[in-house]
Design a protein around this motif. Structure first.
Motif, short mmCIF file in Angstrom:
data_model
loop_
_atom_site.label_atom_id
_atom_site.label_comp_id
_atom_site.label_asym_id
_atom_site.label_seq_id
_atom_site.Cartn_x
_atom_site.Cartn_y
_atom_site.Cartn_z
N GLU A 115 0.84 -1.19 0.00
CA GLU A 115 0.00 0.00 0.00
C GLU A 115 0.88 1.25 0.00
N VAL A 116 0.43 2.25 -0.73
CA VAL A 116 1.06 3.57 -0.71
C VAL A 116 0.12 4.48 0.09
N ARG A 117 0.66 5.14 1.11
CA ARG A 117 -0.13 6.06 1.93
C ARG A 117 0.49 7.45 1.87
N ALA A 118 -0.36 8.46 1.71
CA ALA A 118 0.12 9.84 1.65
C ALA A 118 -0.66 10.66 2.68
N TYR A 119 0.08 11.46 3.48
CA TYR A 119 -0.59 12.24 4.52
C TYR A 119 0.32 13.37 5.01
N LEU A 124 -3.95 14.02 9.10
CA LEU A 124 -4.02 13.11 10.23
C LEU A 124 -5.02 13.59 11.28
N GLU A 125 -5.08 14.90 11.48
CA GLU A 125 -6.04 15.46 12.44
C GLU A 125 -7.48 15.21 12.01
N ARG A 126 -7.70 15.06 10.71
CA ARG A 126 -9.05 14.75 10.17
C ARG A 126 -9.22 13.26 9.91
N PHE A 127 -8.27 12.43 10.33
CA PHE A 127 -8.28 10.99 10.09
C PHE A 127 -8.38 10.68 8.60
N GLU A 128 -7.65 11.46 7.81
CA GLU A 128 -7.66 11.30 6.36
C GLU A 128 -6.27 10.90 5.88
N THR A 167 1.29 13.31 -4.06
CA THR A 167 2.07 14.34 -3.35
C THR A 167 1.40 15.72 -3.41
N GLU A 168 0.80 16.06 -4.52
CA GLU A 168 0.24 17.42 -4.70
C GLU A 168 -0.68 17.86 -3.56
N PRO A 169 -1.63 17.04 -3.11
CA PRO A 169 -2.51 17.51 -2.03
C PRO A 169 -1.83 17.71 -0.69
N LEU A 170 -0.60 17.24 -0.54
CA LEU A 170 0.10 17.36 0.73
C LEU A 170 0.65 18.76 0.96
#
Length: 171
Positions: A115-119, A124-128, A167-170
């Motif tokens: 799995e690839v996870r981006a955050y 993280l504060e929104r559990f997203e 990456t862009e939304p980060l």
């Protein structure tokens, strides 16, 4: 109409099973391909990081581990590659499935799954956490990393474009 969909799904499952059975080779050969797959995935990440860093004037993206060889691959257990910058993370975790070749989670036969996870902190504060499943697939031409987005049912090749999209939304 629904009957045609069921037939099509069954046909895809039968084809996938036949491909997986054809690919059942020695454990030694699969282990070799898995190490190659791990190196390929790191190379994709390294190329992405290098491409972005060449154009940055300030903070750079960090890749961990910075270098990768076949010796780094863990046959049993989780392997991890991270791309980060100032609290923004792309984390790639992958491992070998229980069988030598599997079609349990993806219709195309695969020998590595993950799995690839981006955050970032706000996410993280929104559990997203944005994520994509990834598989090192045994396709007719050559093995290739593919992703699957379970929310949209989109699938494609793991490449620089996928990493850009994550990456862009980060930032």
């Amino acid at each position: 109409m629904a009957e045609d969909d069921e037939i099509a799904r069954l046909a895809r499952q039968i084809d996938s099973t036949h491909r997986a059975e054809r690919l059942r080779t020695s454990a030694f050969e699969i282990a070799k391909l898995r190490r190659q797959g791990a190196c390929d995935l790191h190379r994709i990440c390294a190329d992405f990081v290098s491409s972005v860093n060449r154009r940055l004037t300030g903070s750079l993206l960090d890749l961990s581990p910075a270098a990768y060889s076949e010796d780094f691959f863990r046959e049993s257990g989780t392997n991890l590659i991270q791309i980060s910058s100032q609290g923004r993370q792309i984390q790639i975790a992958f491992e070998a499935p229980a069988q030598l070749v599997s079609t349990e989670k993806f219709l195309v036969p695969y020998i590595l799954e993950g799995e690839v996870r981006a955050y970032n902190q706000a996410m993280l504060e929104r559990f997203e956490v944005r994520s994509r499943l990834i598989f090192f697939c045994m396709e007719d031409q050559a093995p290739v990393w593919r992703y699957y987005d379970w929310r949209t049912s989109n699938s494609g090749v793991v490449d620089r474009g996928l990493l850009v999209t994550l990456t862009e939304p980060l930032f």
